[in-house]
Every structure is written in C-alpha cells, then in structure tokens.
Design a protein around this motif. Structure first.
Motif, PDB file in Angstrom:
ATOM      1  N   THR A 311       0.893  -1.149  -0.064  1.00 43.84           N
ATOM      2  CA  THR A 311      -0.007  -0.003   0.066  1.00 43.84           C
ATOM      3  C   THR A 311       0.893   1.255  -0.016  1.00 43.84           C
ATOM      4  N   LEU A 312       0.122   2.380  -0.252  1.00 47.40           N
ATOM      5  CA  LEU A 312       0.978   3.443  -0.384  1.00 47.40           C
ATOM      6  C   LEU A 312       1.480   4.275   0.903  1.00 47.40           C
ATOM      7  N   ASN A 313       0.345   3.872   1.960  1.00 46.83           N
ATOM      8  CA  ASN A 313       0.620   4.406   3.250  1.00 46.83           C
ATOM      9  C   ASN A 313       0.306   3.620   4.349  1.00 46.83           C
ATOM     10  N   ASN A 314      -0.025   2.132   4.256  1.00 45.17           N
ATOM     11  CA  ASN A 314      -0.198   1.538   5.366  1.00 45.17           C
ATOM     12  C   ASN A 314       0.398   0.247   5.354  1.00 45.17           C
ATOM     13  N   GLY A 315       1.593   0.200   4.794  1.00 46.93           N
ATOM     14  CA  GLY A 315       2.386  -1.008   4.876  1.00 46.93           C
ATOM     15  C   GLY A 315       1.797  -2.249   4.143  1.00 46.93           C
ATOM     16  N   ILE A 316       1.994  -3.348   4.375  1.00 47.03           N
ATOM     17  CA  ILE A 316       1.883  -4.670   3.690  1.00 47.03           C
ATOM     18  C   ILE A 316       0.575  -5.477   4.213  1.00 47.03           C
ATOM     19  N   PHE A 317      -0.070  -6.135   3.400  1.00 51.98           N
ATOM     20  CA  PHE A 317      -0.968  -7.100   3.697  1.00 51.98           C
ATOM     21  C   PHE A 317      -0.876  -8.575   3.079  1.00 51.98           C
ATOM     22  N   TYR A 318      -0.937  -9.572   3.913  1.00 45.17           N
ATOM     23  CA  TYR A 318      -0.531 -10.745   3.590  1.00 45.17           C
ATOM     24  C   TYR A 318      -1.780 -11.617   3.716  1.00 45.17           C
ATOM     25  N   LEU A 319      -2.169 -12.352   2.754  1.00 42.65           N
ATOM     26  CA  LEU A 319      -3.306 -13.319   2.485  1.00 42.65           C
ATOM     27  C   LEU A 319      -2.604 -14.725   2.385  1.00 42.65           C
ATOM     28  N   ASN A 320      -2.737 -15.636   3.530  1.00 41.58           N
ATOM     29  CA  ASN A 320      -2.054 -16.772   3.161  1.00 41.58           C
ATOM     30  C   ASN A 320      -3.245 -18.074   2.771  1.00 41.58           C
ATOM     31  N   ASN A 321      -4.586 -17.639   3.104  1.00 39.61           N
ATOM     32  CA  ASN A 321      -5.413 -18.615   2.701  1.00 39.61           C
ATOM     33  C   ASN A 321      -6.518 -18.012   2.287  1.00 39.61           C
ATOM     34  N   PHE A 322      -6.947 -18.113   0.925  1.00 42.75           N
ATOM     35  CA  PHE A 322      -8.176 -17.432   0.335  1.00 42.75           C
ATOM     36  C   PHE A 322      -9.351 -18.237   0.581  1.00 42.75           C
ATOM     37  N   GLN A 323      -9.473 -19.441   1.139  1.00 46.17           N
ATOM     38  CA  GLN A 323     -10.499 -20.142   1.279  1.00 46.17           C
ATOM     39  C   GLN A 323     -11.444 -19.849   2.400  1.00 46.17           C
ATOM     40  N   ILE A 324     -10.644 -19.277   3.610  1.00 47.18           N
ATOM     41  CA  ILE A 324     -11.641 -18.935   4.554  1.00 47.18           C
ATOM     42  C   ILE A 324     -12.253 -17.304   4.287  1.00 47.18           C
ATOM     43  N   LYS A 325     -13.264 -17.057   4.570  1.00 52.68           N
ATOM     44  CA  LYS A 325     -13.810 -15.884   4.493  1.00 52.68           C
ATOM     45  C   LYS A 325     -14.415 -15.466   6.103  1.00 52.68           C
ATOM     46  N   SER A 326     -14.450 -14.216   6.174  1.00 55.50           N
ATOM     47  CA  SER A 326     -14.821 -13.892   7.736  1.00 55.50           C
ATOM     48  C   SER A 326     -15.535 -12.763   7.715  1.00 55.50           C
ATOM     49  N   TYR A 327     -16.575 -12.466   8.776  1.00 54.76           N
ATOM     50  CA  TYR A 327     -17.135 -11.176   9.004  1.00 54.76           C
ATOM     51  C   TYR A 327     -16.492 -10.527  10.258  1.00 54.76           C
ATOM     52  N   LEU A 328     -15.819  -9.763  10.114  1.00 54.58           N
ATOM     53  CA  LEU A 328     -14.998  -9.127  11.430  1.00 54.58           C
ATOM     54  C   LEU A 328     -15.981  -7.939  12.284  1.00 54.58           C
ATOM     55  N   PHE A 329     -15.877  -8.247  13.445  1.00 53.78           N
ATOM     56  CA  PHE A 329     -16.798  -7.320  14.548  1.00 53.78           C
ATOM     57  C   PHE A 329     -15.631  -6.761  15.431  1.00 53.78           C
ATOM     58  N   LEU A 330     -15.330  -5.629  15.223  1.00 51.23           N
ATOM     59  CA  LEU A 330     -14.121  -4.991  15.861  1.00 51.23           C
ATOM     60  C   LEU A 330     -14.457  -3.490  16.249  1.00 51.23           C
TER      61      LEU A 330
END
Length: 975
Positions: A311-330
């Motif tokens: 990303t241009l201003n928020n570091g790096i994101f890493y996805l190690n498994n595309f099979q699991i989907k999630s709804y995040l509640f934060l």
C-alpha cells in the motif's frame, strides 16, 4: 511530499490493494511496528532463493518469515526512496531509487551500477519510470517526459525513443520485453483535456499506435497474461489489447494501478480504493473486492501461494489462505460472537453484548440489539416451530424477527444448550437440572445432583447429560443417572455428539473422548489435537470438529473399524482471525466458526495443509565468538573449536512457527536434537571431520524435501601430529633410560647409607636409654626407698619400688622397638612423672591432657621420644623453683598430624644452665641432645618430617617463666 506522491502515482504505473471487512479473507498486516522500514511500499519481489523484497520510502527491506532486514544509505544507497525492483538473468536483485540510480545485491551487500552517474544525468529532476537489464548487461530505462534510453555493457548511451514534448495530445509508449517486463514513457504529465495515443512495441520492434480519445485520469498499466493475452488498464477500465484494438473487459470503481496474475491464473487488480479478485474460472465477472479503504501499490504471490499486497501509506497485507472468509466485528457494538445456530439456509449468531445477527456467505441479512444487552449464551433454531430459541436474561424466542420472552418461567436465564427430542420435548440444561419448554412457559423437568453442562439424545433415544464430574445416561423411567463409561469418572464434559455410531465427548483437559462399542479412545495434543481443553463439538458425515481456545481441530478417519484417524488444525495461521473459538456449526458443506473477533466460514473439504516444504539456508557461522565467512569445507585450527551455526527456513505461512531437527556427525559419533531456534552452538569440539545436517518442518508438519549440510574440519594440534609424537616418544625413551639408570645408582647409594644409618640409630637409642637411666636417677630412687625403710614406711617403699620396676620394664620394652603405640608411651611417662613427684616430695603438679579425638591405642610414634623432655623440665626447670611447679603434657590431633606439647613453669633454660653449673659441675645432660639427633635420624630413615620446637616462656615483665617443647609428628597407625 503530496506533490511527490501525485507524480509517482501518475508515472510509476504501480498498483494498490484494499480488502473488504465483511465476508472477506483474513489479511495479516505488516507495518513499521513489525519491522517494516516504512508504511509507504511501492513494489514487491521474490528472489530465486524465495526471500521477499520490498521497495519502500525508507529503504529496501528483505523478509525471511521471521523479521525484516533493512538496507539504507548506511549500506551503500545514496537515496533511501526505493521505487522499483527487478530480478535479472543472473538472479541478482536490482533496485532503482528516486534519483534514478541503480544498485544490485551481491553477497548481501549493495553494489552500485557502474554507470550510475550517466543515469542520474538523464533523470535529473524527472522521475525514473521503469528499467530492464537484458542477458547482455544492456540497460533499458525510461524517464518521465524524456523517453527511453539504452546503456550498453560498455557504457555507451543510445536514445531508444525520443519523446516530443508540448504536443496537444498525450503520447503513451509501452515497450515490452521478455518475462512480462515493460518499459513505459510519455511525452508529459498526463493531461485529461487532451486526446491520447497509445504506442506499443514488442522487443524494440516498430510501434503500433492506437487512438484512445480522452481519458478521465493518468493511470495506465500493461500486463501480459500466461495464455498470451495483453491487458491494458486505462483509468478504471480493463481492456484486451487485441490486434491494435481495445476490447473492454470490465470497469471498477476507482483508477487501476496494477494488474497481477497469480499461479492459478487468477487476476488481482489494484486500485486507489482496494483490490479486485477475478477468478480464472469465472472470468471478468462479479469480482470480489477486498481492502476497500486502502490505497494499493502492487500485489505478488510467493512460492507457497500466499498473496502479498503493498500500500501507499499502510504497509503490507498478506493473505495466506483464500478459502476462509470472515465477518469481522471490531466496533463498539456486536462484540465477541459467543454462540451459533442455523436454519436450512442462514446462520444466527449471538454476541456478548446482547446482539443478534442473521447472515449467510454473501452478506449480513439482519442485526438486532436487545435493550438488556445481556450476553446470549445459547441459540437453537427449532425447525418444528420455526422459532429461534435464545438463552439470555430473560430467555425467550425469536419469531417473525421479534423477540418474545417466556411468559411463565421459573428461571431468569437458560445458559445451557437446547435439544428437541424425538418425542417432541424441547429441553434446556442448567447447572441444577433440566428444564422443559412448552409453548410460552419454562418449568423444571427434573433436578440433577450433579452440575450439568450439556444434554444430548443419541440415535437410540437415550438422554445423555455432560457434567463437571463425567457423562451420564438418564433412566427413562426414574430419571436416575448412570456413568456412561468408567474413563469419564471425574472428567468435565462440555459437549456430546454422535458420529457414525460413536459417542464423542468434549472434555476440559482430557481432549476428545470417543466411545466405540465398549472401548473409549482418547485423542489429545500428543495425537495432534490443537488443545486438550475442548468445549464445543460439531459433526458432519466425514469429520468431527473440535473447538478450543487454541484453534479448531478436524478429525477424520481413514479406517473407522481399526480406528485409524487423522487430525488437521485450523487457526490464525490458516486464516481464522482468532484462535479463541467460542462455537461452531456445520451448515450443508460449510463450517461456520465464531471466534473472539469474527465469524468465519469455509468448505469442510478445504485442504489447510501447507503443501510446500520449507526451503533451508545457512545464514552465518560464528567461531570463538567471532563472525566468520560461511564457506563449504572450512578447515579450522585446533583452538577454533567453539562453533555457532545459523540457519533458517523460508515458510511464510508458518509465521515463524518452524521446527528444526539437526545432527552433527563426527566419525562414528552422532549428536542430534530438535529445536525452534535458528542457531545451535557446539563447544570444545574435538579435532576431526564434521558434517552438520539440518532440516525444517513447517506449521503443517511437512519437512524439507532435502536437508542442507555443511562439512568442516578441525585440525589436530601440533603436539598431536604424528611427527611430534615420534619425537616425543624418542625423547621419553631416552629420558626413561637415563632416569632408570640414575635411579638404580641412587638406590644403591641409599642402601649403603641406610646400613650406616641403622647402626648409628641403634647406638643413639642405647645412648638415650643410658641417658634416661643415669646413675643420678637410680641413686636418688634407691635413697628414696631407703628413707621409706628407715621410716618403717614399708608400704610406701613397696609402692615406690613397684612403680620403679614397672618403669624400668616399660623403658626396656620400648627401647627394643623403634616405634611404640602412643598409649604405652603415655603410661610409661606417667609412671616416670609419678616417681619424680614422690622423689621430690610433691614439689610440682602434673597435668596430662589427651584430646578425645586422639586414637591413642592405634597411633604409632617413635619410642622414648617424650621422656627426655619431661626429665629436662623437672631436673632443670621446676627443681630450682622456690614455689610449687607445674608440668603439663598435652596431646592433640590436627588433620594429619599428632601434636605433643610439654610445658613447665620453671626458671627457663638460661637460668637453669647457670644453676646447673654451680650445683652439678660434673653433670652434663645428654637427653635432649640425643633426642634431637634421634628425630633427625628418624626423619631421614622413614622419609618423614617430625618437627621439634623448643621455646622459652616469659611473663608480662619479660622474666623467664618456663619452657615449652612442641613435637609435631605425622600420623601413623598400626596395621
């Protein structure tokens, strides 16, 4: 800085990725907090050794799965803003900075390009766009608004493409090289008011031109796909460049910055506001949109299949498994999903703050927040009544999206699980018993003495209860409980399920227990289970699913008859946002999991194993606490034998959870062990040939395909060399010969001296005997006996004579042997002193002190060694006193020595000598002199050291007050 970012976005043609929060895969986030040099990342590259490289605003970063290593101006860069990365034909990593200068890495050191000054002179205040280094070391690169240049291997500059500025249309040039590399340029900063011409050339062939009209902004990008198709993105549109025509494939919501094709031929399209995933099986339809709030600069797939997003201003994101989907509640609401239930098509989730959510794999359907905000402990969707029963305070059910509390309830909450029995009864378990729900009322069904946690009805219609102290079957007639199996006694059971005729029990501390017929099997951490504390179970046709606070375990059977099982663990490393699993359900083929921060779902057939073996490398070697160059077949001197060996395995999916096993082979000796550290240390290694072998295991239990090994030699010291041993052997033989010859001569000489010495010793003993039995003493004894007879004191005369006779016999016996037992010597000296006391009419007192630690009946001392000093004290010291004298004999033992002290309070040696000359001019005392000579002779004959110390005593006015004699004799015991 804002202008710089804008210019970079216009001309660098780099991408960015964003992910969606709801129903999306879990992206692991890396920022400066994890060691990244900067949150501004421009490009990602993986080298031939599988290390990952990141171009950032604050230098170059290398990632090994454990930590980031940073390369900056301190390592040779002149400019820390690294824009582009490239892997050349020689597998070298190249980088280009904002100044345009190029560098490459060699042996982990940054080396500048030899014609950097020429490149910098062409870039000046413009921005470098792309570069390519061919197999002939020719450098092709482009500069904003200037065109494309070629610098050959000898440094000759050639203008490959001349750009004409100040035209009333935009000119965009794409020069395609092999391996999907493009060098791009333009005539000016993109002007959206002008029409645009696109020029494409393949490997420096003549350009094909294409008029594309006006565009909305400056973003253009090219990508050659694996099947040969050339994609070009203009603004937010994706085109197929086909026979000098643009065929629109799809449009996204924001401008495109990068297009990447992964190993499965799926497309990852980066934009200003997220990344779009186009599945190869679907094509350019219905893409998934992730990381929607992020400005992405690129994406890359590593050798394990993991996707990295910069990303241009928020570091790096890493996805190690595309099979699991999630709804995040934060957020502040819908905190901590606690329990799940399902109808035929949807999932219901109850939250800690009292929220209730209905959702499916596509989106959240409805949300509901109860006013009480009391946590929901259990949910049960009843297909018979189409009601969702809710365990909370107060309990009730949901019907037509409205919550209806029980009108008649004897409990404020129903915290246990619900079941609908085959006879129609709807039950819920609590701590003190079972409740039955009928219509709108809740009443006690029957009480239990045991604290209950769960209920279950098996395929035989038996009602089972899981309690804190076991699992029990409830009698249908009496409601009495019977322990299901002896192995469950005292075990807390939190959930019960049935799988293919086998009863499964979730226990707190004893893992998963499975009752097959009459045999109870236990699966725990040693068998591969994620935890021994299991609190929820779910079953499907093929698997048993176990929930714990350390992840989720999937248990399957390759042969149920022989109970051959396998276990796969799913947790944070596999793509679940959190390892604390609160609940799970299986709906059709999908497993739904409620963790602490999310609700995740995946196909139960998903293969979560990391099938890529770890790649092993040696990293460093430390010899005697000093860094050394790591080379094959190193030869070390004998004193460089403290060695530390560093190594690491590349497995990004394992997130540093890697096990290493190693062995050190030294001739026939093998030392082997297992560790999670990335270095081992060996101290004080023996000389010889060594082979160090190490391999790694990833988080899925897969070992390296091939271990790596390193051979080294530690030379023997020079004094262990064969030539040195021969020389030393010759010297030793000569020395032994000379020593033996000298020793033989010495022994002969000593034997001769010993014969003479024995003769002298016999003479000295006889002289000592005569000195003790001198005529004066005998005469005085006879006079004393005569006085007793004249005084008619026959008894005293008899006692005196008897003592004298015993003394004479003792002296004669002790004089025969050279050594006597200490006890016999003490008794003889006591007799002597008693005679002298009687003869001198009790003119002095005698004190004898023998330390209890002294073994007087076992210790041997030279004979007749004490009496001469007692005699001297009486005759020459005490005798001349006008007051009563005191004579003491003290014997002590100190470690290996016997200490004999004789002390008197007489007139002292000097005064005694004067008095003796006046009184007995004819008498000369030889006792002390002979004893001193005996001591010297004894020491020489027995190779020992008896010490004799005679000292005068003085009072506070420095007047003579007596004499002290101390004999120190090495301890010797009788055999």
């Amino acid at each position: 800085m804002i202008r710089l970012k804008t210019i970079l976005l216009v001309f660098l043609l780099i991408g960015s990725v964003v992910s969606a929060q709801n129903s999306g895969p879990l992206f692991r986030h890396f920022t400066a907090q994890e060691g990244l040099p900067s949150s501004q990342v421009y490009q990602i590259l993986q080298d031939s050794s599988h290390y990952l490289w990141f171009a950032t605003d604050h230098g170059l970063a290398r990632y090994n799965g454990y930590e980031f290593k940073r390369y900056t101006s301190a390592d040779g860069l002149e400019d820390n803003t690294v824009l582009k990365l490239f892997l050349d034909h020689r597998k070298r990593v190249w980088l280009q900075t904002l100044s345009g200068k190029l560098y490459y890495l060699k042996n982990d050191r940054i080396v500048p390009y030899q014609f950097n000054e020429l490149v910098a002179s062409l870039v000046k205040n413009n921005i470098p766009l792309n570069f390519y280094l061919d197999s002939m070391e020719n450098l092709w690169f482009s500069v904003s608004s200037n065109g494309e240049y070629l610098i050959d291997a000898k440094g000759k500059l050639i203008t490959a493409l001349k750009i004409y500025r100040n035209r009333n249309f935009n000119q965009i040039f794409f020069d395609e090289f092999e391996n999907n590399h493009f060098v791009t340029s333009s005539n000016s900063i993109y002007n959206i008011e002008y029409p645009s011409w696109l020029y494409y050339a393949e490997k420096h062939q003549p350009y094909d031109s294409l008029f594309i009209g006006k565009s909305q902004d400056a973003q253009l990008f090219c990508r050659r796909l694996a099947r040969g198709k050339l994609l070009i993105s203009i603004s937010n549109h994706i085109y197929d460049f086909e026979k000098v025509n643009l065929v629109l494939l799809d449009s996204v919501a924001s401008p495109i910055t990068n297009i990447y094709e992964d190993q499965q031929e799926n497309l990852w399209v980066s934009t200003f506001s997220g990344i779009y995933f186009y599945s190869h099986s679907v094509g350019f339809k219905n893409p998934h949109h992730y990381l929607k709030n992020e400005y992405i600069t690129g994406s890359f797939q590593d050798h394990e299949g993991g996707i990295w997003v910069s990303t241009l201003n928020n570091g790096i994101f890493y996805l190690n498994n595309f099979q699991i989907k999630s709804y995040l509640f934060l957020g502040e609401q819908l905190i901590d999903p606690v329990c799940l239930s399902a109808d035929k098509h949807t999932i219901y989730a109850g939250f800690w703050d009292g929220g209730l959510v209905r959702l499916n794999s596509d989106h959240i359907i409805t949300t509901q927040q109860f006013n009480e905000k009391y946590y929901i402990s259990s949910l049960f969707y009843d297909t018979l009544t189409s009601r969702l029963f809710i365990g909370k305070n107060p309990p009730g059910y949901l019907e037509n999206q409205k919550f209806v509390p029980f009108r008649y309830s004897i409990t404020r909450s129903l915290k246990g699980n619900y079941i609908r029995r085959r006879n129609g009864d709807l039950l819920n378990v609590t701590a003190n018993g079972l409740y039955i729900i009928s219509g709108d009322s809740v009443k006690i069904h029957f009480s239990l003495e045991k604290r209950s946690n769960c209920i279950f009805e098996d395929s035989k219609n038996n009602l089972l209860v899981g309690c804190n102290n076991g699992a029990f079957i409830v009698d249908k007639a009496t409601n009495a409980t019977t322990l299901i199996h002896p192995s469950l006694a005292g075990v807390r059971v939190d959930d019960i399920r049935e799988f293919n005729g086998m009863l499964c029990f979730a226990t707190r501390g004893s893992g998963l227990k499975i009752l097959k017929d009459t045999t109870m099997y236990t699966l725990g951490e040693s068998d591969g289970l994620c935890n021994n504390i299991i609190h929820r179970l779910a079953v499907s046709k093929k698997y048993i699913w176990c929930a714990s606070f350390n992840g989720l375990s999937r248990v399957g059977f390759s042969n149920q008859e022989t109970f051959k099982f396998f276990i796969d663990n799913i947790g944070y490393l596999e793509g679940i946002p959190d390892n604390e699993i609160n609940d799970l359900v299986v709906l059709n083929d999908t497993v739904w999991v409620a963790s602490r921060t999310a609700i995740s779902f995946f196909s139960q057939q998903t293969d979560f194993r990391n099938a890529v073996p770890p790649v092993m490398y040696f990293t460093n070697m430390i010899v005697n606490n000093h860094d050394s160059i790591f080379e094959e077949n190193v030869e070390l001197p004998y004193n460089s034998n403290n060695i530390s060996i560093g190594f690491e395995a590349l497995s990004f999916k394992s997130a540093g959870i890697i096990k290493y096993r190693y062995r050190l082979v030294h001739e026939a000796d093998i030392f082997q062990s297992v560790t999670t550290n990335r270095h081992v240390e060996f101290l004080s290694l023996k000389p010889g040939n060594y082979n160090f072998i190490v391999e790694a295991q990833n988080s899925s239990g897969l070992w390296s395909k091939q271990p790596v090994s390193w051979q080294f030699v530690i030379h023997v010291p020079w004094w262990q060399q064969w030539w040195f041993k021969i020389v030393v052997s010759i010297i030793l033989l000569c020395g032994i010969y000379l020593f033996i010859k000298q020793r033989i001569g010495r022994i002969r000489k000593e034997e001769a001296l010993k014969t003479d010495f024995n003769k002298q010793l016999v003479q000295l003993e006889m002289k000592a005997l005569r000195a003790q039995m001198n005529p004066h003493f005998i005469f005085n004894v006879i006079n004393s006996i005569q006085d007793y007879i004249l005084q008619n004191d026959a008894k005293s005369a008899q006692r005196y004579l008897t003592k004298f006779a015993r003394l004479v016999r003792s002296i004669l016996n002790n004089s025969v042997e050279g050594e006597v037992i200490l006890l016999d010597e003490i008794k003889a000296n006591e007799l002597y002193v008693e005679l002298e006391q009687q003869r001198f009419e009790e003119q002095f007192d005698f004190v004898l002190k023998v330390d209890p630690e002294v073994e007087a009946d076992q210790i041997i001392i030279p004979s007749m060694i004490i009496q001469p000093f007692l005699e001297n004290s009486i005759k020459h010291g005490i005798r001349h006193l006008k007051t009563k004298g005191l004579l003491s004999l003290e014997i002590n033992q100190s470690e290996y020595l016997l200490v004999i002290a004789i002390e008197d309070n007489g007139v002292g040696r000097t005064k005694a000598l004067e008095l003796n000359k006046m009184i007995e001019q004819e008498h000369v005392s030889y006792g002390s002199l002979i004893t001193s000579r005996r001591v010297a002779a004894y020491n020489q004959a027995h190779n020992t050291r008896i010490e004799l110390v005679i000292s005068d005593l003085y009072d506070v006015q420095n007047r003579a007050s007596g004499t002290r004699v101390v004999l120190t004799i090495p301890l010797k015991f009788k055999k």
